[in-house]
Motif scaffolding. Sequence first.
Motif, PDB file in Angstrom:
ATOM      1  N   ASN A 193      37.913  13.606  88.037  1.00 37.62           N
ATOM      2  CA  ASN A 193      37.501  13.659  86.642  1.00 37.62           C
ATOM      3  C   ASN A 193      38.546  14.447  85.853  1.00 37.62           C
ATOM      4  N   ASN A 194      38.335  14.605  84.561  1.00 38.21           N
ATOM      5  CA  ASN A 194      39.358  15.130  83.673  1.00 38.21           C
ATOM      6  C   ASN A 194      39.993  16.457  84.073  1.00 38.21           C
ATOM      7  N   THR A 195      39.186  17.361  84.593  1.00 37.62           N
ATOM      8  CA  THR A 195      39.714  18.703  84.811  1.00 37.62           C
ATOM      9  C   THR A 195      39.906  19.057  86.280  1.00 37.62           C
ATOM     10  N   ALA A 196      39.409  18.217  87.186  1.00 34.46           N
ATOM     11  CA  ALA A 196      39.408  18.593  88.607  1.00 34.46           C
ATOM     12  C   ALA A 196      40.820  18.854  89.154  1.00 34.46           C
ATOM     13  N   LEU A 197      41.730  17.916  88.898  1.00 32.14           N
ATOM     14  CA  LEU A 197      43.065  18.049  89.492  1.00 32.14           C
ATOM     15  C   LEU A 197      43.850  19.244  88.918  1.00 32.14           C
ATOM     16  N   PRO A 198      43.884  19.404  87.571  1.00 35.24           N
ATOM     17  CA  PRO A 198      44.578  20.596  87.054  1.00 35.24           C
ATOM     18  C   PRO A 198      43.975  21.908  87.563  1.00 35.24           C
ATOM     19  N   ILE A 199      42.636  21.935  87.698  1.00 36.32           N
ATOM     20  CA  ILE A 199      41.999  23.158  88.211  1.00 36.32           C
ATOM     21  C   ILE A 199      42.390  23.382  89.667  1.00 36.32           C
ATOM     22  N   LEU A 200      42.421  22.293  90.424  1.00 34.57           N
ATOM     23  CA  LEU A 200      42.798  22.392  91.838  1.00 34.57           C
ATOM     24  C   LEU A 200      44.215  22.961  91.984  1.00 34.57           C
ATOM     25  N   ILE A 201      45.096  22.527  91.101  1.00 38.47           N
ATOM     26  CA  ILE A 201      46.483  23.019  91.150  1.00 38.47           C
ATOM     27  C   ILE A 201      46.520  24.532  90.913  1.00 38.47           C
ATOM     28  N   LEU A 202      45.629  25.014  90.049  1.00 35.31           N
ATOM     29  CA  LEU A 202      45.587  26.464  89.799  1.00 35.31           C
ATOM     30  C   LEU A 202      44.888  27.196  90.939  1.00 35.31           C
ATOM     31  N   LEU A 203      43.960  26.504  91.590  1.00 32.32           N
ATOM     32  CA  LEU A 203      43.152  27.172  92.617  1.00 32.32           C
ATOM     33  C   LEU A 203      43.886  27.369  93.946  1.00 32.32           C
ATOM     34  N   VAL A 204      44.735  26.395  94.298  1.00 35.88           N
ATOM     35  CA  VAL A 204      45.357  26.456  95.630  1.00 35.88           C
ATOM     36  C   VAL A 204      46.146  27.758  95.855  1.00 35.88           C
ATOM     37  N   PRO A 205      47.053  28.151  94.921  1.00 34.47           N
ATOM     38  CA  PRO A 205      47.731  29.449  95.145  1.00 34.47           C
ATOM     39  C   PRO A 205      46.751  30.625  95.076  1.00 34.47           C
ATOM     40  N   ALA A 206      45.671  30.445  94.291  1.00 33.77           N
ATOM     41  CA  ALA A 206      44.674  31.521  94.206  1.00 33.77           C
ATOM     42  C   ALA A 206      43.982  31.704  95.548  1.00 33.77           C
ATOM     43  N   VAL A 207      43.679  30.593  96.204  1.00 35.15           N
ATOM     44  CA  VAL A 207      43.051  30.671  97.529  1.00 35.15           C
ATOM     45  C   VAL A 207      44.029  31.325  98.514  1.00 35.15           C
ATOM     46  N   ALA A 208      45.307  30.934  98.404  1.00 35.57           N
ATOM     47  CA  ALA A 208      46.317  31.556  99.277  1.00 35.57           C
ATOM     48  C   ALA A 208      46.360  33.063  99.044  1.00 35.57           C
ATOM     49  N   SER A 209      46.142  33.480  97.787  1.00 35.83           N
ATOM     50  CA  SER A 209      46.175  34.915  97.466  1.00 35.83           C
ATOM     51  C   SER A 209      44.994  35.655  98.074  1.00 35.83           C
ATOM     52  N   ILE A 210      43.873  34.954  98.218  1.00 36.33           N
ATOM     53  CA  ILE A 210      42.675  35.616  98.746  1.00 36.33           C
ATOM     54  C   ILE A 210      42.900  36.075 100.191  1.00 36.33           C
ATOM     55  N   THR A 211      43.794  35.369 100.898  1.00 38.83           N
ATOM     56  CA  THR A 211      44.044  35.760 102.286  1.00 38.83           C
ATOM     57  C   THR A 211      44.771  37.110 102.369  1.00 38.83           C
ATOM     58  N   PHE A 212      45.095  37.678 101.202  1.00 42.82           N
ATOM     59  CA  PHE A 212      45.714  39.004 101.072  1.00 42.82           C
ATOM     60  C   PHE A 212      45.053  40.017 102.019  1.00 42.82           C
ATOM     61  N   LYS A 213      43.732  40.021 102.075  1.00 40.84           N
ATOM     62  CA  LYS A 213      43.016  41.032 102.856  1.00 40.84           C
ATOM     63  C   LYS A 213      42.700  40.580 104.277  1.00 40.84           C
ATOM     64  N   TRP A 214      42.472  39.281 104.435  1.00 42.12           N
ATOM     65  CA  TRP A 214      41.915  38.839 105.715  1.00 42.12           C
ATOM     66  C   TRP A 214      42.846  38.006 106.590  1.00 42.12           C
ATOM     67  N   GLY A 215      43.855  37.447 106.023  1.00 41.13           N
ATOM     68  CA  GLY A 215      44.627  36.522 106.845  1.00 41.13           C
ATOM     69  C   GLY A 215      46.117  36.715 106.716  1.00 41.13           C
ATOM     70  N   ASN A 216      46.850  35.658 107.022  1.00 37.31           N
ATOM     71  CA  ASN A 216      48.303  35.702 106.940  1.00 37.31           C
ATOM     72  C   ASN A 216      48.735  35.104 105.602  1.00 37.31           C
ATOM     73  N   ILE A 217      48.949  35.961 104.635  1.00 43.66           N
ATOM     74  CA  ILE A 217      49.251  35.492 103.269  1.00 43.66           C
ATOM     75  C   ILE A 217      50.593  34.760 103.199  1.00 43.66           C
ATOM     76  N   LYS A 218      51.531  35.139 104.074  1.00 41.84           N
ATOM     77  CA  LYS A 218      52.845  34.469 104.050  1.00 41.84           C
ATOM     78  C   LYS A 218      52.683  32.988 104.385  1.00 41.84           C
ATOM     79  N   LEU A 219      52.001  32.747 105.492  1.00 40.72           N
ATOM     80  CA  LEU A 219      51.800  31.370 105.935  1.00 40.72           C
ATOM     81  C   LEU A 219      50.956  30.605 104.914  1.00 40.72           C
ATOM     82  N   ALA A 220      49.908  31.277 104.414  1.00 38.85           N
ATOM     83  CA  ALA A 220      49.013  30.628 103.429  1.00 38.85           C
ATOM     84  C   ALA A 220      49.799  30.230 102.180  1.00 38.85           C
ATOM     85  N   THR A 221      50.747  31.078 101.753  1.00 40.90           N
ATOM     86  CA  THR A 221      51.552  30.782 100.563  1.00 40.90           C
ATOM     87  C   THR A 221      52.446  29.565 100.807  1.00 40.90           C
TER      88      THR A 221
END
Lengths: 214, 447
Positions: free
Chosen positions: B4-32
Amino acid sequence: MNMIQSIIFLIASMVAISGFYIQGIEFIIANIRGQSIQSILIASLSFIMGFLERSLDLIILGIMVVILRVILINYFLERTIPKKRKFSVEKYLSVPYLLIVDLIFIVLSVILIYKFVFSSMILRESIAPSNILVFPLITFFQGMFLIASRKSTHTQIIGYVEEENAMILFGIFLLPIPLIIEASIFLDVLALVVISSIIVLEKNEHNPVEDLIG
Amino acid sequence: MIFNNTALPILILLVPAVASITFKWGNIKLATAISGIIEIFLSILLYIDKPAPGVFFIDNISVLFIFMVTSVYFLSSLYSIKYFSHHDIYISNDLYFLLFNLFTISMLFTLEINNFGLMWVGIESTTISSALLIITERNETSLEAAWRYIIIVSAGVTFAFISIILIYYVTGTLTMSTLINSSFKSKFLVLAVAISLMGFGTKSGVFPVHTWLPDAHSEAPSPVSAMFSGVLLPVALYVIYRIYEIYPLKTVYVWIATLSIVMAAIFLIYQDKYKRMFAYSTMENMNIALIGFALGGPGIVGALILLLSHSFSKAGAFYSSGNILRLTKSKKIDDVNGLYKNSPITAIALLFSSFGASGTPPFGSFFGEIIIFFSLYQQHFLVPFILVIISVISVFISINFNVTKMTFEDGKNNSKIDRTMEIIALISSIVPLAIGGYILILMGGLV
């Protein structure tokens, strides 16, 4: 000009005067508090006009100015000054000389810009004369001059916040931009001040660096 | 339409944000790095499935910019993993990648959003998220460079806010899709468009508000310099272009961009540090692209080809610079020699990226520049045309003389560079050649 318009005019002029106060003071802590006073004046203008025009947006804007500019920015900046340096001043500063140059720079810039650009602008009824726009212009150039004339990181941050204050004032007088955008801008400025305060802890004075010439 | 109209642009913004969340719990380098691959894929998908204007405004131009950002983001994330793996850094690795992701999100947000006010917020956010990246390798000089970056860019962008207020005052809206298709006429719009050039121009290297640029580029770690030069400046240029569309001031833009190109060419003549040299080359390229946008029509095509090619070649140049810095521990051109003998892959990457950055045929940037110069001549901007041609030749000589000296002059160095870092630099520097090749094939088809 009716009485309310005169009060608005008076407060707006005090915003510009607070800019001269910040420029003329050597104590860093007084600079930071000068910015808070300037923000209180802007918040009070926003409240007055909000009540006059029954605009909830302007009242919320005033509240945001108080919370973010008067309290939080002041808090973050003062926190970066160690207790023993509460009375620290900027070294090698000639205040009278700076004030004279500042005055010439401001008067020339504002007269030229106002005369040729902004004098034909039509403001909302509650504000009336367009010459009130000289005050945000003066404040903006004050901020710019403060950044250019000082070496202390703290004072340069204050210069930047002063420029942002001028933009709020400008927006209030012309046409307040949508609140969601205004709120984002406030948070941006706060975040920038927080980031800057990290640099203040590492480096609080700026002089030419040989590696960065050319 | 798949999304739908906003899903893809939002997804593009969300993916690096999700990678950032691994800051505390995972391997942020690999996630990035994984986020980088997904982002490139999503940007291609966005080209196929462009949403209608709404909260976001996506057209072919913005998709190309998004593709540039995601590609350099991916390459820089890979390069960063290796670049910092054996060195102590001032901010933690996790914080570095967190800021790196936020920096990318703020650029993508600026490119996607359909509101000039929020675009301003996006541009300001790029400063917030990237300022600390400059001081990753903390020293006195990088602190000063970071501070200059913060204060000069913020003051300039605040100035640009006057243009946003004026646009809103005249039109009563800040929605980009409404404004760029409108026909508002007002002297305040003229002022708004002129102010935006100087305000946002602070971030995109317009003279005389470019002064932070060589400092930040030379003191930031190389993957960050690559992001600055390859994509941050073009993102600011994108905002300038969108505001320009409201009320084109062709003559003003062409002349200021010409002056900036001339000044960049002069500054380049006496540079003795290679990263600063590449920074001034970025200033030159951005202003040539600005001329292309201002001229419109084929000029825009030229500007887009130039920017796409430049983003990869300049990223390659800064990755190569990072390799050289690790090899020689010096930023001075005179301290680097015998590069081809000591590290042939980095030498080739440096040569290719310099050719790409200086518009050498058959690299993509050459075709972009040629189209812009032709448009400039065709629209009777004869003095700017002559000044730009002289400057471009001067820049070409300045850069390639120094790079050739660094590459082929005799010298011996026993240090070794990580092979992955070398390959990333090489890949990045070859892409502009592939773009040029593709244009040649297209031209062959046309003939």
